[in-house]
Design a protein around this motif. Sequence first.
Motif, PDB file in Angstrom:
ATOM      1  N   GLY A 185       0.803  -1.218   0.000  1.00  0.00           N
ATOM      2  CA  GLY A 185       0.000   0.000   0.000  1.00  0.00           C
ATOM      3  C   GLY A 185       0.835   1.266   0.000  1.00  0.00           C
ATOM      4  N   ASP A 186       2.165   1.116  -0.092  1.00  0.00           N
ATOM      5  CA  ASP A 186       3.061   2.272  -0.084  1.00  0.00           C
ATOM      6  C   ASP A 186       3.540   2.610  -1.488  1.00  0.00           C
ATOM      7  OD1 ASP A 186       2.999   2.642   2.698  1.00  0.00           O
ATOM      8  OD2 ASP A 186       4.637   1.210   3.003  1.00  0.00           O
ATOM      9  N   ARG A 187       3.898   3.895  -1.654  1.00  0.00           N
ATOM     10  CA  ARG A 187       4.501   4.364  -2.905  1.00  0.00           C
ATOM     11  C   ARG A 187       5.754   5.156  -2.551  1.00  0.00           C
ATOM     12  NH1 ARG A 187       3.818   9.468  -5.637  1.00  0.00           N
ATOM     13  NH2 ARG A 187       2.070   9.891  -4.240  1.00  0.00           N
ATOM     14  N   TYR A 188       6.884   4.521  -2.718  1.00  0.00           N
ATOM     15  CA  TYR A 188       8.163   5.198  -2.563  1.00  0.00           C
ATOM     16  C   TYR A 188       8.405   5.958  -3.853  1.00  0.00           C
ATOM     17  CZ  TYR A 188       9.367   2.516   1.639  1.00  0.00           C
ATOM     18  OH  TYR A 188       9.394   1.981   2.892  1.00  0.00           O
ATOM     19  N   CYS A 189       8.236   7.245  -3.826  1.00  0.00           N
ATOM     20  CA  CYS A 189       8.354   8.117  -4.988  1.00  0.00           C
ATOM     21  C   CYS A 189       9.777   8.669  -5.001  1.00  0.00           C
ATOM     22  CB  CYS A 189       7.316   9.225  -4.843  1.00  0.00           C
ATOM     23  SG  CYS A 189       7.226  10.341  -6.226  1.00  0.00           S
ATOM     24  N   MET A 190      10.624   8.117  -5.875  1.00  0.00           N
ATOM     25  CA  MET A 190      12.055   8.394  -5.855  1.00  0.00           C
ATOM     26  C   MET A 190      12.484   9.263  -7.031  1.00  0.00           C
ATOM     27  SD  MET A 190      13.061   6.675  -3.139  1.00  0.00           S
ATOM     28  CE  MET A 190      11.561   7.398  -2.474  1.00  0.00           C
ATOM     29  N   ASN A 191      13.483  10.072  -6.812  1.00  0.00           N
ATOM     30  CA  ASN A 191      14.100  10.852  -7.881  1.00  0.00           C
ATOM     31  C   ASN A 191      15.039   9.942  -8.666  1.00  0.00           C
ATOM     32  OD1 ASN A 191      13.447  13.871  -7.410  1.00  0.00           O
ATOM     33  ND2 ASN A 191      13.971  13.120  -5.373  1.00  0.00           N
ATOM     34  N   SER A 192      14.901   9.892  -9.990  1.00  0.00           N
ATOM     35  CA  SER A 192      15.806   9.088 -10.822  1.00  0.00           C
ATOM     36  C   SER A 192      17.256   9.469 -10.592  1.00  0.00           C
ATOM     37  CB  SER A 192      15.504   9.281 -12.315  1.00  0.00           C
ATOM     38  OG  SER A 192      14.436   8.501 -12.732  1.00  0.00           O
ATOM     39  N   VAL A 193      17.523  10.755 -10.482  1.00  0.00           N
ATOM     40  CA  VAL A 193      18.884  11.240 -10.340  1.00  0.00           C
ATOM     41  C   VAL A 193      19.520  10.781  -9.025  1.00  0.00           C
ATOM     42  CG1 VAL A 193      18.348  13.472  -9.286  1.00  0.00           C
ATOM     43  CG2 VAL A 193      20.316  13.259 -10.793  1.00  0.00           C
ATOM     44  N   ALA A 194      18.713  10.337  -8.074  1.00  0.00           N
ATOM     45  CA  ALA A 194      19.225   9.844  -6.799  1.00  0.00           C
ATOM     46  C   ALA A 194      19.573   8.358  -6.857  1.00  0.00           C
ATOM     47  CB  ALA A 194      18.194  10.086  -5.693  1.00  0.00           C
ATOM     48  N   LEU A 195      19.229   7.703  -7.959  1.00  0.00           N
ATOM     49  CA  LEU A 195      19.398   6.253  -8.064  1.00  0.00           C
ATOM     50  C   LEU A 195      20.366   5.863  -9.172  1.00  0.00           C
ATOM     51  CD1 LEU A 195      15.613   5.244  -7.947  1.00  0.00           C
ATOM     52  CD2 LEU A 195      17.211   5.360  -6.011  1.00  0.00           C
TER      53      LEU A 195
END
Length: 135
Positions: A117-127
């Motif tokens: 039920g979670d959405r880890y919304c990540m920056n592409s530039v951080a990965l």
Amino acid sequence: MSYPVQRSDAEWRQNLTDEEYAVLRQAGTERPGTGELLDEERAGLYSCRACGNELFVSGTKFDSGCGWPSFYESVRPDAVELLEDRSLGMARTEVRCASCGSHLGHVFPDGFGTPTGDRYCMNSVALSFEPGTQE
């Protein structure tokens, strides 16, 4: 908090691009829909671009429609650090790399239809992404 990976501000600036530094070390956000990993569909492993800490496996990535790569859980509970973020006049949960303290994005409880039920919304530039067999 003290992190296992420690670098001076000068070292971070030397090892990261301006955009990476702005997101990872200054808690910035890349524009939605612009990240190079948004549409990545290969099997593999996502790690912190600043220190290489393993964060997410491709099998937990889903299309949330928000404009940033989204995952429903981290590779292990201690891979990320969750902190209360009251900036911008709202309450959110910031996601940081537990190894170096770099800002990755935010997690929201609106990952409907996912196992957590979670959405880890990540920056592409951080990965960083390493193709492989991880699911």
